[in-house]
Write a protein that holds these residues in place. Structure first.
Motif, PDB file in Angstrom:
ATOM      1  N   THR A  92       0.847  -1.190   0.000  1.00 50.71           N
ATOM      2  CA  THR A  92       0.000   0.000   0.000  1.00 50.71           C
ATOM      3  C   THR A  92       0.882   1.240   0.000  1.00 50.71           C
ATOM      4  N   ARG A  93       0.598   2.162  -0.928  1.00 51.62           N
ATOM      5  CA  ARG A  93       1.358   3.422  -0.973  1.00 51.62           C
ATOM      6  C   ARG A  93       0.937   4.268   0.217  1.00 51.62           C
ATOM      7  N   VAL A  94       1.929   4.732   0.985  1.00 50.66           N
ATOM      8  CA  VAL A  94       1.648   5.508   2.185  1.00 50.66           C
ATOM      9  C   VAL A  94       2.126   6.951   2.067  1.00 50.66           C
ATOM     10  N   GLY A  95       2.736   7.319   0.951  1.00 54.02           N
ATOM     11  CA  GLY A  95       3.189   8.691   0.758  1.00 54.02           C
ATOM     12  C   GLY A  95       4.100   8.795  -0.437  1.00 54.02           C
ATOM     13  N   GLY A  96       4.563  10.011  -0.685  1.00 59.63           N
ATOM     14  CA  GLY A  96       5.489  10.211  -1.786  1.00 59.63           C
ATOM     15  C   GLY A  96       5.478  11.626  -2.311  1.00 59.63           C
ATOM     16  N   SER A  97       6.152  11.805  -3.448  1.00 56.03           N
ATOM     17  CA  SER A  97       6.265  13.089  -4.118  1.00 56.03           C
ATOM     18  C   SER A  97       6.373  12.810  -5.614  1.00 56.03           C
ATOM     19  N   PHE A 100       9.427  10.261  -5.623  1.00 55.03           N
ATOM     20  CA  PHE A 100       9.511   9.181  -4.637  1.00 55.03           C
ATOM     21  C   PHE A 100       8.129   8.602  -4.342  1.00 55.03           C
ATOM     22  N   ALA A 101       8.109   7.321  -4.038  1.00 51.81           N
ATOM     23  CA  ALA A 101       6.884   6.659  -3.590  1.00 51.81           C
ATOM     24  C   ALA A 101       7.260   5.757  -2.413  1.00 51.81           C
ATOM     25  N   HIS A 102       6.514   5.868  -1.336  1.00 54.97           N
ATOM     26  CA  HIS A 102       6.781   5.102  -0.119  1.00 54.97           C
ATOM     27  C   HIS A 102       5.669   4.075   0.074  1.00 54.97           C
ATOM     28  N   TYR A 103       6.058   2.839   0.389  1.00 59.75           N
ATOM     29  CA  TYR A 103       5.104   1.743   0.532  1.00 59.75           C
ATOM     30  C   TYR A 103       5.303   0.998   1.841  1.00 59.75           C
ATOM     31  N   GLU A 104       4.194   0.452   2.318  1.00 57.77           N
ATOM     32  CA  GLU A 104       4.173  -0.474   3.448  1.00 57.77           C
ATOM     33  C   GLU A 104       3.586  -1.771   2.893  1.00 57.77           C
ATOM     34  N   THR A 119       8.881  -2.313   4.606  1.00 56.04           N
ATOM     35  CA  THR A 119       8.701  -0.930   4.202  1.00 56.04           C
ATOM     36  C   THR A 119       9.730  -0.603   3.134  1.00 56.04           C
ATOM     37  N   SER A 120       9.346   0.282   2.206  1.00 57.85           N
ATOM     38  CA  SER A 120      10.222   0.523   1.059  1.00 57.85           C
ATOM     39  C   SER A 120       9.982   1.900   0.445  1.00 57.85           C
ATOM     40  N   THR A 121      10.981   2.351  -0.290  1.00 56.38           N
ATOM     41  CA  THR A 121      10.917   3.612  -1.026  1.00 56.38           C
ATOM     42  C   THR A 121      11.383   3.356  -2.442  1.00 56.38           C
ATOM     43  N   ALA A 122      10.636   3.920  -3.398  1.00 56.50           N
ATOM     44  CA  ALA A 122      10.986   3.810  -4.813  1.00 56.50           C
ATOM     45  C   ALA A 122      11.310   5.194  -5.358  1.00 56.50           C
ATOM     46  N   TYR A 123      12.232   5.219  -6.327  1.00 61.26           N
ATOM     47  CA  TYR A 123      12.636   6.454  -6.999  1.00 61.26           C
ATOM     48  C   TYR A 123      12.195   6.390  -8.447  1.00 61.26           C
ATOM     49  N   LYS A 124      11.595   7.468  -8.931  1.00 65.01           N
ATOM     50  CA  LYS A 124      11.108   7.518 -10.318  1.00 65.01           C
ATOM     51  C   LYS A 124      12.256   7.883 -11.248  1.00 65.01           C
ATOM     52  N   LEU A 125      12.607   6.948 -12.141  1.00 64.35           N
ATOM     53  CA  LEU A 125      13.685   7.174 -13.103  1.00 64.35           C
ATOM     54  C   LEU A 125      13.244   8.040 -14.271  1.00 64.35           C
ATOM     55  N   SER A 126      12.045   7.738 -14.793  1.00 64.10           N
ATOM     56  CA  SER A 126      11.584   8.449 -15.986  1.00 64.10           C
ATOM     57  C   SER A 126      10.062   8.476 -16.019  1.00 64.10           C
ATOM     58  N   ASP A 127       9.551   9.358 -16.877  1.00 66.37           N
ATOM     59  CA  ASP A 127       8.100   9.450 -17.079  1.00 66.37           C
ATOM     60  C   ASP A 127       7.653   8.502 -18.173  1.00 66.37           C
TER      61      ASP A 127
END
Length: 127
Positions: A92-97, A100-104, A119-127
């Protein structure tokens, strides 16, 4: 995992038998049936399998949105032994910008007991 124009098939997930039940950028659910070969020396479900299942649910969610995301950080807390042969991971996505996207991710066993929290954080490489 599903194939798209930018992200290919996850062969590791396929080799483990992970089934993506549903996925969107906000939530993904993955399931696996555990076999004897996925148990540790004590007969319990191998922690590496639990981590991999949670990571695959995280990947299914963050890559269901616009753009390509990569994992930057992940940690897991094993909370209880699993019962039965089915495991389910719900990311489940719990936040981001914008970048960045943060998941639990909760991993549960066949009796719906919570056995691990990832718990994890993802970084957006490209659109």
């Amino acid at each position: 995992m599903s194939e798209s124009s930018e992200v290919g098939v996850d062969r590791f997930a396929q080799s483990l038998g992970v089934e993506v039940m549903c996925h969107s950028f906000d939530q993904a659910i993955c399931r696996i049936m555990v076999g004897a070969e996925q148990r540790n020396a004590l007969g319990g479900i191998h922690g590496g399998l639990i981590f991999s299942l949670a990571d695959m649910a995280f990947a299914a969610a963050c890559n269901a949105g616009d753009g390509v995301f990569i994992g930057m950080q992940a940690e897991i807390r094993y909370m209880a032994g699993a019962r039965g042969v089915a495991l389910t991971a719900t990311a489940t996505r719990v936040g981001g910008s914008k970048k960045f996207a943060h998941y639990e991710v909760w991993v549960t066993d066949g009796s719906d007991h919570r056995i691990a929290l990832f718990t994890s954080t993802a970084y957006k490489l490209s659109d």
